[in-house]
Design a protein around this motif. Structure first.
Motif: not given
Length: 359
Positions: A167-182
């Motif tokens: 779960i931790k890995a999913f959230i951290e990947i999402a934050y760094k790579y999938w969410i708009i970088n702003s």
């Protein structure tokens, strides 16, 4: 203890077990004091004072031991039934229940609500003209996990087994790579994740893109890796183990955190005194000041506690002075030593970052 239980007493015991389960489900360690569990356990002890005389002596009834005491009481009541030839047929304690509920809620939000919130990078979305038009998620989880973790999408997330590391890995990947970088998008995503951690009573928070375990109270995040294999990994292991109810895992957590502190000390110079001085100077450059003196003295004390007083990181019966090392068998005292070392190490890690950034 009587070997016979009539149907009325059997029902009473089952009702109390259900009440314990409900109290555990409703327990929130962030709200203090929470008297519900304590009052229930005291009531059970009084009701079964003659039937189970060893029950009271098995409980600590202190702040911070509520869940431990509740699970102990539950197990003793079930054993009391078993000793009388009655099988407990209620529900067993489900493993990782809060983690499973969190993931079920989070992934539902992620796949149904998030696409329309303008937080995801557009390449992970597709437009569907059905019913006036709607944004849908277009993410290949296997591809993304292989790209960023070198493995396919974990079965634990597909089957929701409550494996928090995944779960931790999913959230951290999402934050760094999938969410708009702003900053705004990262902030809104972080708020959503942390709100769900609170709802499902998980002791974690998302901070600067990293999911960290709650417990140490600070507004300063650590966002730099010093040495993963020799240092950071030991700290991570310790953070997981210290929350275990098992005494040996708590002792292992203390071993790991002291090991990590010892490693950091060893990188600061040749003699032990010079190492302590260097680390104390990283916190305060005033060698005549109280801050410098406190840090240096605390480092000396922590090493003395682990190397001479107690069986931390050492299996030898005697220390270097041929004095007996005392065994650590009190979970609460182990947690005290752990948090004392953790707090010092956290401060030194923050200062280590600042020193490097200034150079």
């Amino acid at each position: 203890m009587s070997n016979k239980i009539n149907s009325v007493k059997e029902k009473l015991i089952n009702d109390y077990i259900k009440k314990i389960d409900m109290a555990i489900d409703n327990y929130n360690s962030a709200i203090e004091p929470d008297e519900e569990i304590v009052n229930l356990l005291i009531e059970i002890v009084n009701v079964f004072e003659n039937d189970i005389p060893n029950l009271q002596g098995s409980l600590l009834i202190r702040t911070g031991t509520e869940i431990r005491d509740a699970n102990t009481t539950r197990a003793i009541l079930i054993k009391y039934l078993a000793d009388s030839g009655i099988e407990y047929k209620g529900k067993s304690i489900e493993e990782n229940v809060n983690e499973k509920r969190f993931w079920n809620s989070f992934i539902h939000w992620f796949e149904t609500e998030l696409p329309g919130l303008e937080l995801l990078d557009g390449k992970y979305l597709r437009w569907d003209n059905w019913d006036g038009g709607i944004w849908l998620l277009d993410l290949d989880y296997d591809h993304e996990f292989t790209l960023y973790r070198g493995t396919v999408y974990p079965d634990s997330l597909k089957n929701n087994t409550g494996d928090f590391n995944d779960i931790k890995a999913f959230i951290e990947i999402a934050y760094k790579y999938w969410i708009i970088n702003s900053g705004e998008c990262h902030y809104k995503f972080t708020i959503e994740v942390n709100d769900r951690f609170k709802i499902f009573k998980l002791p974690y928070r998302l901070q600067s893109g990293i999911v960290i375990k709650q417990g140490y109270k600070t507004t300063f995040p650590i966002d730099k890796i010093i040495n993963y294999r020799m240092f950071e990994r030991k700290i991570q292991f310790s953070e997981d183990m210290i929350n275990s109810k098992d005494l040996m895992e708590k002792k292992s957590a203390l071993d790991f955190i002291i090991d990590a502190l010892q490693y950091l000390i060893s990188t600061q110079g040749d003699s032990r005194n010079e190492q302590y001085k260097t680390l104390a100077l990283s916190v305060s450059d005033n060698m005549d000041g109280k801050v410098y003196a406190v840090v240096k003295k605390e480092l000396e004390e922590l090493m003395k506690l682990s190397n001479e007083y107690f069986d931390v990181r050492h299996n030898d019966y005697l220390n270097a002075a041929k004095e007996k090392r005392e065994a650590l068998n009190d979970s609460l005292f182990i947690e005290y030593l752990y948090n004392r070392a953790y707090a010092m190490l956290y401060l030194l890690r923050l200062k280590h970052k600042e020193t490097n950034e200034c150079e």
